[in-house]
Design a protein around this motif. Structure first.
Motif, PDB file in Angstrom:
ATOM      1  N   GLU A  15       0.764  -1.260  -0.067  1.00  0.00           N
ATOM      2  CA  GLU A  15       0.182   0.092  -0.133  1.00  0.00           C
ATOM      3  C   GLU A  15       0.821   1.154   0.132  1.00  0.00           C
ATOM      4  OE1 GLU A  15      -3.375  -0.247   2.611  1.00  0.00           O
ATOM      5  OE2 GLU A  15      -4.140  -2.044   1.821  1.00  0.00           O
ATOM      6  N   GLU A  16       0.306   2.195  -0.621  1.00  0.00           N
ATOM      7  CA  GLU A  16       1.005   3.568  -0.582  1.00  0.00           C
ATOM      8  C   GLU A  16       1.712   4.097   0.417  1.00  0.00           C
ATOM      9  OE1 GLU A  16       2.842   6.022  -3.081  1.00  0.00           O
ATOM     10  OE2 GLU A  16       1.330   4.772  -4.034  1.00  0.00           O
ATOM     11  N   ASN A  17       1.029   4.076   1.765  1.00  0.00           N
ATOM     12  CA  ASN A  17       1.488   4.363   3.042  1.00  0.00           C
ATOM     13  C   ASN A  17       2.925   3.787   3.226  1.00  0.00           C
ATOM     14  OD1 ASN A  17       0.093   2.133   3.479  1.00  0.00           O
ATOM     15  ND2 ASN A  17       0.259   2.478   5.807  1.00  0.00           N
ATOM     16  N   VAL A  18       3.013   2.508   2.864  1.00  0.00           N
ATOM     17  CA  VAL A  18       4.265   1.641   3.211  1.00  0.00           C
ATOM     18  C   VAL A  18       5.442   2.353   2.633  1.00  0.00           C
ATOM     19  CG1 VAL A  18       5.720  -0.479   2.745  1.00  0.00           C
ATOM     20  CG2 VAL A  18       3.414  -0.431   3.224  1.00  0.00           C
ATOM     21  N   LYS A  19       5.533   2.830   1.333  1.00  0.00           N
ATOM     22  CA  LYS A  19       6.550   3.833   0.879  1.00  0.00           C
ATOM     23  C   LYS A  19       6.782   5.198   1.416  1.00  0.00           C
ATOM     24  CE  LYS A  19       8.196   5.661  -3.578  1.00  0.00           C
ATOM     25  NZ  LYS A  19       7.912   5.812  -5.093  1.00  0.00           N
ATOM     26  N   LEU A  57       9.280  -4.213   5.022  1.00  0.00           N
ATOM     27  CA  LEU A  57       8.135  -3.772   4.466  1.00  0.00           C
ATOM     28  C   LEU A  57       7.002  -4.703   4.286  1.00  0.00           C
ATOM     29  CD1 LEU A  57      10.272  -2.089   1.568  1.00  0.00           C
ATOM     30  CD2 LEU A  57       9.716  -0.945   3.797  1.00  0.00           C
ATOM     31  N   LYS A  58       5.969  -4.488   4.914  1.00  0.00           N
ATOM     32  CA  LYS A  58       4.839  -5.252   4.932  1.00  0.00           C
ATOM     33  C   LYS A  58       3.789  -4.895   3.948  1.00  0.00           C
ATOM     34  CE  LYS A  58       6.600  -7.742   8.193  1.00  0.00           C
ATOM     35  NZ  LYS A  58       7.236  -9.049   8.053  1.00  0.00           N
ATOM     36  N   LYS A  59       2.693  -5.333   3.906  1.00  0.00           N
ATOM     37  CA  LYS A  59       1.843  -5.006   2.731  1.00  0.00           C
ATOM     38  C   LYS A  59       0.916  -3.765   3.070  1.00  0.00           C
ATOM     39  CE  LYS A  59      -2.524  -6.515  -0.103  1.00  0.00           C
ATOM     40  NZ  LYS A  59      -2.007  -5.521  -0.866  1.00  0.00           N
ATOM     41  N   LYS A  60       0.624  -3.496   4.394  1.00  0.00           N
ATOM     42  CA  LYS A  60      -0.057  -2.302   4.931  1.00  0.00           C
ATOM     43  C   LYS A  60       0.661  -1.608   5.872  1.00  0.00           C
ATOM     44  CE  LYS A  60      -4.440  -4.491   3.903  1.00  0.00           C
ATOM     45  NZ  LYS A  60      -6.021  -4.620   4.337  1.00  0.00           N
ATOM     46  N   TRP A  61       1.930  -2.013   6.552  1.00  0.00           N
ATOM     47  CA  TRP A  61       2.254  -1.286   7.485  1.00  0.00           C
ATOM     48  C   TRP A  61       4.040  -1.559   7.230  1.00  0.00           C
ATOM     49  CZ3 TRP A  61      -0.445  -5.619   9.030  1.00  0.00           C
ATOM     50  CH2 TRP A  61       0.502  -6.546   9.529  1.00  0.00           C
ATOM     51  N   VAL A  62       4.664  -0.933   7.975  1.00  0.00           N
ATOM     52  CA  VAL A  62       6.133  -1.136   8.231  1.00  0.00           C
ATOM     53  C   VAL A  62       6.585  -1.434   9.802  1.00  0.00           C
ATOM     54  CG1 VAL A  62       8.449   0.161   7.695  1.00  0.00           C
ATOM     55  CG2 VAL A  62       6.656   0.796   6.532  1.00  0.00           C
TER      56      VAL A  62
END
Length: 114
Positions: A15-19, A57-62
């Motif tokens: 997801e965008e928030n991870v980057k 780096l996870k799919k929805k969080w870090v």
């Protein structure tokens, strides 16, 4: 900071928030001084003399693995492992940019200066 393109592929299917979180963490670390990034299969190892931070780096969080000489107490720490007498791995979970506040900056600085 200018090496982001080297590990862009790690953000695929995330997801965008991870980057955004990762970029913000690297920006904060950049303020402290020099470090380098070791690019792993699913994570980044942040190294000064030795690795002091792991960015997973996870799919929805870090998940940030902070290496320290003591257990860290913070409401976003999900797990602490004592890996040797004076070495702890503290797992910090960040789900959005709003999680990154002054207390996170302090934790990153402690890790950097270790």
């Amino acid at each position: 900071r200018d090496r982001m393109e080297e590990f862009q592929c790690l953000f695929d299917k995330k997801e965008e928030n991870v980057k955004a979180i990762t970029e913000e963490i690297l920006e904060i670390l950049h303020q402290f001084g020099h470090y380098h990034i070791e690019i792993k299969k699913t994570s980044l190892h942040i190294v000064k003399e030795k690795a002091f931070l792991g960015i997973h780096l996870k799919k929805k969080w870090v998940d940030i693995n902070i290496v320290s000489n003591r257990a860290i107490s913070h409401h976003l720490i999900t797990k602490v492992d004592q890996v040797s007498k004076n070495r702890y791995h503290n797992n910090l979970r960040l789900t959005g940019l709003s999680d990154i506040d002054a207390s996170i900056t302090v934790l990153l600085k402690i890790a950097y200066e270790r």
